[in-house]
Design an enzyme around this catalytic site. Sequence first.
Site, short mmCIF file in Angstrom:
data_model
loop_
_atom_site.label_atom_id
_atom_site.label_comp_id
_atom_site.label_asym_id
_atom_site.label_seq_id
_atom_site.Cartn_x
_atom_site.Cartn_y
_atom_site.Cartn_z
N LYS A 86 -3.93 32.68 -33.72
CA LYS A 86 -2.72 33.28 -33.16
C LYS A 86 -2.36 34.47 -34.03
CE LYS A 86 0.14 32.44 -29.73
NZ LYS A 86 -0.15 31.81 -28.44
N GLY A 92 13.29 30.74 -19.42
CA GLY A 92 12.36 31.85 -19.68
C GLY A 92 11.85 32.36 -18.35
P1 NAD Z 1 7.15 36.84 -21.91
O1 NAD Z 1 7.45 37.76 -23.02
O2 NAD Z 1 6.44 37.35 -20.70
O3 NAD Z 1 8.50 36.14 -21.39
C1 NAD Z 1 9.36 35.46 -22.23
C2 NAD Z 1 10.62 35.14 -21.47
O4 NAD Z 1 11.46 34.32 -22.29
C3 NAD Z 1 11.46 36.36 -21.09
O5 NAD Z 1 11.98 36.19 -19.80
C4 NAD Z 1 12.60 36.34 -22.10
O6 NAD Z 1 13.76 36.97 -21.63
C5 NAD Z 1 12.78 34.84 -22.25
N1 NAD Z 1 13.48 34.47 -23.46
C6 NAD Z 1 13.34 34.97 -24.71
N2 NAD Z 1 14.21 34.37 -25.54
C7 NAD Z 1 14.87 33.45 -24.80
C8 NAD Z 1 15.87 32.51 -25.09
N3 NAD Z 1 16.36 32.38 -26.29
N4 NAD Z 1 16.31 31.72 -24.07
C9 NAD Z 1 15.82 31.84 -22.82
N5 NAD Z 1 14.87 32.71 -22.51
C10 NAD Z 1 14.41 33.51 -23.47
O7 NAD Z 1 6.35 35.62 -22.59
P2 NAD Z 1 5.36 34.61 -21.88
O8 NAD Z 1 3.99 35.15 -21.97
O9 NAD Z 1 5.92 34.20 -20.58
O10 NAD Z 1 5.42 33.39 -22.90
C11 NAD Z 1 6.43 32.39 -22.82
C12 NAD Z 1 5.98 31.16 -23.59
O11 NAD Z 1 4.75 30.68 -23.03
C13 NAD Z 1 5.67 31.37 -25.06
O12 NAD Z 1 6.03 30.21 -25.77
C14 NAD Z 1 4.18 31.56 -25.09
O13 NAD Z 1 3.61 31.24 -26.35
C15 NAD Z 1 3.76 30.57 -24.03
N6 NAD Z 1 2.43 30.82 -23.45
C16 NAD Z 1 2.15 32.02 -22.88
C17 NAD Z 1 0.88 32.21 -22.33
C18 NAD Z 1 0.51 33.48 -21.61
O14 NAD Z 1 -0.60 33.53 -21.06
N7 NAD Z 1 1.37 34.49 -21.55
C19 NAD Z 1 -0.09 31.20 -22.43
C20 NAD Z 1 0.27 29.98 -23.00
C21 NAD Z 1 1.52 29.81 -23.51
#
Ligand code: NAD
Length: 417
Positions: free
Chosen positions: A107, A219
């Site tokens: 990571k 989120g």
């Molecule tokens: P992203 O940046 O696209 O979206 C994150 C979202 O979370 C946004 O809408 C933001 O406004 C919201 N957010 C941030 N702080 C917040 C809070 N305190 N309360 C509520 N909402 C909040 O990120 P993503 O890619 O969707 O990732 C989200 C989660 O999923 C992370 O934990 C990431 O590690 C995990 N994840 C992502 C992927 C991927 O392929 N993108 C894969 C596996 C896991």
Amino acid sequence: MSGDAKNPYDNACGQIKICAAQMDIDPGLYEILISPKMVHTVSLPIKMDNGEIKVFTGYRVQHNDARGPYKGGIRYHHEVSMDEVQSLAMGMTWKCALIDIPYGGAKGGIVCNTKEMSIGEKEHITRRYTTMISQFIGPYRDVPAPDMYTDAQTMAWMMDTYSVIQGYSVPEVVTGKPIGLGGSEGRAEATGRGVAIILRETAKSLGMKLKDSTVVIQGFGNVGVNAAMTLYSMGCRIIGVSDSRGAIYDPVGLNPSKVFSHKLETGSVEGFQGSEKLTNEELLELECDFLVPSALGNQITLKNAGNIKAKVIVEGANNPTTTEADKILENNGILLVPDILANSGGVMVSYLEWVQNINRQHWSLTDVNQQLEAKLVSSFKNVWDMKEEKGLNMRDTSLAIGVGRVADAIRMLGLFP
Ligand code: NAD
């Protein structure tokens, strides 16, 4: 939201300790399993648009590569820390092993607030970071991908920077690229789509009806939006969603596409027509069938776990629930489907993208989605069957499978020298 005192790395080690105690893992092997193989901290001096020079900190943690090249996302967030990146890297190792794809876990992250940065500043920081870690990454060494506040554009800059350094084009060095640069069909939607598939399989195994079941999603980014849209198409009622600015609630059900358009127009889900405004804390405590945390880690903690009213939690985010909260949820009869299973669709399609790139192929969306569906359904079944057989919870079962496979690989490889 405040956590339960422990840092995320200790939390992750605590989970493995529980798992090691249930398996035939001796203390020496346990030490190997929890120790990241390589840890890189880099300093990133950037000339900002106003001429000021700022120095940012970046990390890349390569946890374990016993089963294949390191694999894991890059996160841009002001709360990124070494402890968090180490715990996320470890989670990637178990996740790739759990769904049985030939990768290890890594990571990365940069401590920065992208909301305060211009597109040019984001490009500079990405290119500088890629340059600094370029000797440690590579298609057969370590393959980064997007995570919070990074996206296909970020991956395009990483690919270009790495390719310039190598002197030839290397699309397979990163996944989650734009489709025009070798990105896979379906990769952008894969994590959220995968969350929905795992939720559907959970509902089926519990004998719960998906149609009209109520879902709350914390989120509304890549994972949250795509999970919401897929679940909506499966007949679920999305009654609450949130982003970093706040939360909205509508007991009749929200149309995720319309909420997404509203967010694109206004920058937030807040103020969506006909919805009631809530805080993120209130959103997590809504009565619903499925709660899908899809934002940051440490959201369900000792402080609020007792107030959670969902029947099932499906972890779209990484590490949203602390170990202490896990126990409270279990005592309260709430089923938790852990991150390493629930959000593994993203790395699965990243793997498919890498295979396509290495073979200079481009598969159709139907082919990609069929492989995603088959992998997730069989991984879910493995976990569910073993949980039923051994009487463990789903997190311990998923970890037992993932950690067990990595432990086996380490035993087979032996120790050098
Ligand atoms: P992203 O940046 O696209 O979206 C994150 C979202 O979370 C946004 O809408 C933001 O406004 C919201 N957010 C941030 N702080 C917040 C809070 N305190 N309360 C509520 N909402 C909040 O990120 P993503 O890619 O969707 O990732 C989200 C989660 O999923 C992370 O934990 C990431 O590690 C995990 N994840 C992502 C992927 C991927 O392929 N993108 C894969 C596996 C896991």
